[in-house]
Scaffold this active site. Structure first.
Site, mmCIF file in Angstrom:
data_model
loop_
_atom_site.group_PDB
_atom_site.id
_atom_site.type_symbol
_atom_site.label_atom_id
_atom_site.label_comp_id
_atom_site.label_asym_id
_atom_site.label_seq_id
_atom_site.Cartn_x
_atom_site.Cartn_y
_atom_site.Cartn_z
ATOM 1 N N ARG A 45 0.870 -0.977 0.089
ATOM 2 C CA ARG A 45 -0.018 -0.105 0.170
ATOM 3 C C ARG A 45 0.962 1.417 0.205
ATOM 4 N NH1 ARG A 45 -1.193 1.792 4.507
ATOM 5 N NH2 ARG A 45 -2.433 -0.583 5.244
ATOM 6 N N TYR A 97 -17.010 15.370 -15.354
ATOM 7 C CA TYR A 97 -17.372 14.643 -15.452
ATOM 8 C C TYR A 97 -17.980 14.378 -13.963
ATOM 9 C CZ TYR A 97 -17.487 9.560 -14.207
ATOM 10 O OH TYR A 97 -17.627 8.454 -14.065
ATOM 11 N N ASP A 169 -8.427 17.941 -14.137
ATOM 12 C CA ASP A 169 -8.297 16.913 -14.670
ATOM 13 C C ASP A 169 -8.463 17.136 -16.709
ATOM 14 O OD1 ASP A 169 -9.578 14.330 -15.719
ATOM 15 O OD2 ASP A 169 -11.389 14.501 -14.136
ATOM 16 N N LYS A 194 -8.634 5.484 -18.890
ATOM 17 C CA LYS A 194 -9.222 6.260 -20.682
ATOM 18 C C LYS A 194 -8.312 6.266 -21.455
ATOM 19 C CE LYS A 194 -13.043 6.867 -18.629
ATOM 20 N NZ LYS A 194 -13.095 7.128 -17.443
HETATM 21 N N1 PLP Z 1 -12.704 12.186 -14.489
HETATM 22 C C1 PLP Z 1 -12.877 12.071 -15.882
HETATM 23 C C2 PLP Z 1 -13.013 13.170 -16.854
HETATM 24 C C3 PLP Z 1 -13.898 10.977 -16.710
HETATM 25 O O1 PLP Z 1 -13.997 10.735 -17.494
HETATM 26 C C4 PLP Z 1 -13.690 9.692 -15.517
HETATM 27 C C5 PLP Z 1 -14.677 8.916 -16.390
HETATM 28 O O2 PLP Z 1 -15.329 8.677 -16.828
HETATM 29 C C6 PLP Z 1 -13.034 10.241 -14.166
HETATM 30 C C7 PLP Z 1 -13.206 11.493 -14.020
HETATM 31 C C8 PLP Z 1 -12.812 8.717 -13.033
HETATM 32 O O3 PLP Z 1 -12.437 8.062 -13.519
HETATM 33 P P1 PLP Z 1 -13.104 6.642 -13.565
HETATM 34 O O4 PLP Z 1 -13.728 5.976 -14.103
HETATM 35 O O5 PLP Z 1 -11.256 5.917 -13.339
HETATM 36 O O6 PLP Z 1 -13.105 6.710 -12.297
#
Ligand code: PLP
Length: 381
Positions: A45, A97, A169, A194
């Site tokens: 961890r 998101y 992000d 992604k």
């Molecule tokens: N940020 C964006 C722009 C996303 O599209 C996503 C998921 O679709 C996330 C964060 C969250 O990531 P995760 O699904 O890997 O937890």
């Protein structure tokens, strides 16, 4: 060395066996030199050899002081939010998101974190939303799903003097295209599920920090809370990163062709893609992203919502699924899928209509993808 060379070699240095691909360590604990004496790794961890390798290349590619790999993108965003003390105020973009919206409004709010949503592509609206207790601005390098482009340097010129952390992000814009830390961000986050992983087989998240002190604070929280990336996933993510620049360049090229084709289609009302001259922030996108505008397109049909749903189900190559950035193309309806966690008023205020469709353009031949959309949309207005 250039980006592609570093993506392949940094963190992949051969070990004593000479293996050109680093081994996968699954050990959860490590023998120590003596009681109270600690080796490089002690418990997975806190750190593991396979995760350390992928964190090394991620920090390098982002131009960061350090990077941390998490078990999901949301775990990474949550760790960043845990920097905030109770009673702090966060400004976030109004097209983020859906999971981030939910985290801020349903989880962080339990810790009396206040949230303001603003149109982050207008830096003034961020300046106007600042309060005495504002501690963080959280934006996406391409807003999701409205494909807005914030001006990161201009936002940083507001947050930095005010001592406010700027988190970006950058899931939609990988470091082969844009490196937010170079533009003034303090923290870069990725859903590595992604584009970075790129093959829809690895759930992962990343935080990269501008300076060591911030990295160490994030590391402390990550280790204390435990949402780390496992050995197998660290290996898969590392492998995906080696082809990142090539995949994204090709997928961006296909996305531009598809966006241009959609824009000419009689049954399409509007197309949101930063590579199109019609996009309101096209000049800004060109300035910061060069000639690669990402792999996600949003568009609206001229027809009603039933027509939107019909088209989402009628594609053969574009799979009807959330997520994005992998080699296979996907289609979804944000209002009922990726952004269903928004409350309906916030969705309406942000302009995320029920008729919006989001495409993730993969690595298939662009001609085949266009043919698929053509048969799904149909040519009769
Ligand atoms: N940020 C964006 C722009 C996303 O599209 C996503 C998921 O679709 C996330 C964060 C969250 O990531 P995760 O699904 O890997 O937890």
């Amino acid at each position: 060395m250039k980006f592609r060379t570093r993506a392949i070699h940094v963190g992949s240095e051969p070990d004593a066996t000479g293996a050109v691909i680093p081994p996968i360590y699954l050990a959860t604990t490590f023998i120590q030199p003596g009681a109270g004496e600690w080796g490089t790794f002690d418990y997975s961890r806190s750190g593991s050899p396979t995760r350390a390798r992928v964190e090394k290349v991620l920090a390098d590619l982002e131009g960061a002081a350090g990077a941390l790999a998490f078990s999901s993108g949301m775990a990474a965003t949550h760790c960043a939010m845990m920097l905030l003390e109770a009673g702090s105020h966060v400004i976030a973009s109004n097209d983020i998101y859906g999971g981030t919206y939910r985290l801020l409004h349903k989880i962080c709010s339990r810790n009396q974190i206040e949230v303001s949503l603003v149109a982050a592509h207008d830096s003034e609206s961020i300046a106007d939303a600042i309060r005495p207790n504002t501690k963080m601005v959280w934006i996406e390098s391409i807003g999701n799903p409205l494909i807005t482009i914030p001006d990161i340097p201009s936002i940083a010129s507001i947050t930095r003097p005010a001592g406010i952390l700027l988190g970006v992000d950058s899931t939609f814009v990988p470091p082969s295209i844009l490196r937010p830390i170079e533009l003034g961000a303090d923290i870069v986050m990725h859903s590595a599920t992604k584009l970075l992983g790129g093959h829809s087989d690895c759930l992962a998240g990343v935080l990269a920090a501008r300076d060591r002190e911030l990295h160490d604070r994030l590391y402390y929280t990550q280790n204390a809370t435990g949402a780390v990336l496992g050995g197998l996933e660290s290996f898969l993510l590392h492998r995906g990163i080696k082809t990142l620049a090539l995949r994204v360049r090709e997928q961006s090229r296909s996305a531009l062709r598809i966006a241009q084709w959609l824009e000419r289609h009689p049954k399409v009302r509007r197309v949101l893609y930063p590579g199109l001259a019609s996009h309101p922030q096209h000049a800004r996108a060109s300035k910061y992203m060069g000639d690669q505008f990402g792999t996600v397109i949003s568009f609206e049909l001229t027809g009603d919502i039933a027509e939107t749903k019909r088209v989402c189900s009628a594609t053969q190559l574009f799979g009807l699924a959330v997520s994005l950035g992998a080699v296979e193309s996907l289609i979804e309806q944000p209002a009922t899928m990726s952004h269903a966690s928004y409350d309906s008023t916030a969705r309406a205020t942000a302009g995320i209509s029920d008729s919006l469709i989001r495409l993730s353009v993969g690595l298939e031949d662009a001609d085949d993808l266009i043919a698929d959309l053509d048969q799904a949309i149909g040519s009769q207005p």
